[in-house]
Design an enzyme around this catalytic site. Structure first.
Site, PDB file in Angstrom:
ATOM      1  CB  THR A   1      27.231  23.642 -12.965  1.00  0.00           C
ATOM      2  OG1 THR A   1      26.974  24.977 -12.513  1.00  0.00           O
ATOM      3  CG2 THR A   1      26.193  22.703 -12.375  1.00  0.00           C
TER       4      THR A   1
ATOM      5  CD  GLN B   1      33.358  34.065  -9.651  1.00  0.00           C
ATOM      6  OE1 GLN B   1      33.926  35.095  -9.994  1.00  0.00           O
ATOM      7  NE2 GLN B   1      32.188  33.705 -10.143  1.00  0.00           N
TER       8      GLN B   1
ATOM      9  CB  THR C   1      31.143  14.655 -29.961  1.00  0.00           C
ATOM     10  OG1 THR C   1      30.749  13.411 -30.519  1.00  0.00           O
ATOM     11  CG2 THR C   1      32.037  15.402 -30.945  1.00  0.00           C
TER      12      THR C   1
ATOM     13  CB  CYS D   1      13.640  40.252  -5.572  1.00  0.00           C
ATOM     14  SG  CYS D   1      12.575  40.598  -4.185  1.00  0.00           S
TER      15      CYS D   1
END
Lengths: 399, 229
Positions: free
Chosen positions: A74, A188, A246, A334
């Site tokens: 990300t 991936q 760091t 869901c």
């Protein structure tokens, strides 16, 4: 039938390889120094990072100074897109991406739109693929960046990155400018596909550890020499000030080791998982009616199986499978934080109910034929039971 | 399904055995039981004359669809049979199973009693649901009220048909203005958050402008307006 534990969610997370753990351990224990410290203890840590960087660079066909360590996929996607766009906005404010990207890319693009950039979201075909011609056709004089996922995280479809990269390079040559550039998210793809940036014709590339039997919280961004990024965080001089803080020494060392192991075992891994993947796909499609393979039949990751089970809801099936020791993921709303089902399945032109019923099985290095057999045995009665409970009949044209 | 014991499994072990009822994703033991062993569902199509009332709510597009069938005793107006079908997640299936038990207990609720069941009552009997699952997955009370109205309609008792005191804003998800009011009161002050709680407009975006109006209205009513985003 004896209950087995069959973990088929390797696209979400892999266990850490034992050899990787071993090379990481010293940096969690005795070699705890800060790489920036100017003493022997710090030097051990900074040497370790130096070695990791050069071993990774070698696999990517890159120079060591072109590798920037981050906290994961990300952050790398964010740094590539936000960092590049903000730094180069005087050259243009147009960006190209696709509708089937990872959220880390889509949300970065959405943020840039709020900052006044214009983003073209390319349609994907029924298999989730974008073509080089589509990317070329979307290029404008003010296009500074294109970001395309290498292999889709949900449906495993592999995009023609080499061709896309060639078009981008040609556009650059034609205008004699330093842009547009191409970023790809290869998280991936790392275990299965070509990672040489020269062969791929890419300018930036995202990788992380947790999909390749390495540590979570460790990732990298390859940035071609000459490309300038605006940092997302500020502090020290680490990572050429583009990514100060760091260094996660153990994570970096683990990432390098995991990538090396993945690279060494690539051919064998691809061959083995492709066979098991096809056995699982064919087994499900032939033994369970009203099913649909999402993604491309051949241009897909060797470990990805994504199937929509019509008339039932993915979360319910996921939990029924869980009770049998089979661990998978779903594109159902869901189980996501948002309420919409998978944007990737919707981008294939499928309706909501097909997206709600999608299940991803992602195989790993240790997946066996017995595991696949067990899933094939376990699945049909569970699907049948949920279909009996369900009042829904999905239109035949979708399967 | 009887061998469910996820306590010691590696990987995602404990997925459905969490007892955390505050913000946890996963379900209580009662939910689990009703999900794996659903009661009273109809595993076939209903036969002619088997039931005398039908109710429906939701659509597969919004992620849940429920149908219920009732057999009502015409003299006592007690519900003697309650069967159902549900397309939805674990908690939607468990909630429908639970409400069928609640209705059939003690010889069967009367129609007027059945009409008063609230989602909160079902949730309580289920031993709680994860907060973010509550509004979107407990639709069974709405399907039941739809069936009660259907009974009155079929028996010509039109004056007893209860027009929901509230107004249905989204005919697909059957979300009412009251649902939106509650969601705002619980702190959902943007369209996105209200959608997360209620599913309003998911798969039916044409109603979204009306929803946004209502959110604005209730926000101003209860919180005095002002920018909330």
């Amino acid at each position: 039938m004896q209950v087995r534990n069959v973990y088929m969610d390797h696209a979400a997370a892999t266990p850490i390889d034992r050899k990787v753990v071993e090379v990481m351990l010293p940096f969690l224990n005795e070699s705890y120094g800060n790489p920036s410290s100017f003493h022997s203890v710090g030097k051990v840590a900074s040497d370790a990072i130096l070695n990791a960087r050069s071993s990774i660079a070698q696999i990517l066909g890159a120079r060591a100074d072109e590798v920037i360590f981050t906290s994961g996929g990300t952050e790398s996607d964010n740094l590539a897109i936000l960092g590049y766009a903000r730094k180069n906005k005087d050259f243009g404010k147009h960006i190209i991406t696709t509708k089937a990207e990872h959220e880390a890319v889509l949300e970065s693009c959405a943020e840039l739109e709020r900052e006044g950039f214009e983003v073209t979201y390319l349609d994907v075909d029924e298999y989730g693929m974008v073509t080089a011609d589509q990317v070329e056709g979307a290029l404008r004089d003010d296009t500074i960046l294109a970001s395309v996922i290498y292999a889709n995280n949900e449906i495993g479809t592999v995009n023609p990155i080499r061709e896309i990269g060639a078009k981008i390079q040609r556009a650059r040559k034609g205008s004699a400018k330093n842009f547009p550039v191409l970023h790809i998210d290869a998280c991936q793809a790392a275990s299965a596909l070509e990672l040489n940036i020269q062969k791929l014709n890419v300018d930036m590339l995202t990788l992380n550890g947790s999909k390749i039997y390495g540590p979570k919280g460790a990732g990298l961004l390859y940035v071609r020499r000459g490309i300038k990024l605006q940092p997302l965080q500020f502090g020290g001089a680490q990572e050429k000030r583009v990514r100060p803080g760091t260094e996660n020494v153990a994570g970096i060392v683990g990432l390098a080791s995991a990538l090396q192991i993945a690279d060494d075992g690539r051919v064998q891994y691809v061959q083995k998982t492709t066979e098991l993947r096809d056995k699982l796909i064919n087994g499900i499609l032939s033994s369970i009616s009203k099913t649909r393979l999402n993604g491309h039949k051949t241009e897909r990751l060797p470990n990805n199986v994504n199937i929509s089970f019509m008339d039932i809801e993915g979360e319910a099936l996921l939990l029924y499978l869980d009770s049998k020791g089979v661990y998978v993921s779903t594109g159902s709303a869901c189980t996501s934080q948002s309420l919409d089902p998978s944007h990737v399945i919707l981008a294939l032109g499928m309706p909501y109910e097909v997206a709600h019923g999608s299940i991803r099985f992602s195989l790993g290095r240790d997946t066996t034929e017995e595991d696949v057999d067990y899933v094939l045995e376990t699945l049909p009665p569970l699907v049948e039971k949920l279909r009996k409970i369900s009042p829904v009949k999905v239109d035949e044209k979708y399967y | 399904m009887g061998n469910h014991s996820s306590k010691s499994k590696p990987g995602t072990g404990g997925d459905v055995s969490s007892h955390d009822k505050t913000q946890s994703w996963f379900y209580s033991d009662i939910v689990k039981d009703h999900f794996f062993n659903p009661r009273n569902f109809l595993d076939r199509e209903p036969e002619e004359g088997e039931f005398n009332a039908v109710g429906k709510v939701g659509s597969p597009a919004c992620g849940d669809e429920l149908r219920v069938w009732l057999l009502v005793d015409s003299s006592s107006e007690q519900i003697k049979s309650f069967r159902w079908k549900t397309f939805g997640c674990g908690s939607a299936i468990a909630a429908t199973s639970m409400i069928s038990e609640m209705v059939l207990e003690n010889g069967g609720m009367t129609l007027s009693e059945a009409r008063t069941i609230k989602p909160q009552d079902v949730m309580e009997r289920l031993g709680g649901l994860p907060a973010r699952k509550f509004h979107c997955s407990v639709l069974c009370d709405k399907a039941l009220r739809d069936a009660v109205n259907d009974y009155y309609r079929r028996t010509g008792q039109f004056d007893r048909i209860a027009v929901e005191a509230t107004r249905i804003i989204d005919p697909v998800s059957r979300v009412t203005d009251r649902d939106i009011e509650e969601a705002v009161l619980e702190g959902a002050q943007t369209l996105e958050l209200v959608q997360q709680k209620t599913k309003v407009g998911i798969g039916n975006p044409s109603v979204l402008p009306a929803v946004e109006e209502l959110i604005k209205f209730y926000r101003e009513k209860y919180f005095g307006g002002g920018p909330q985003e």
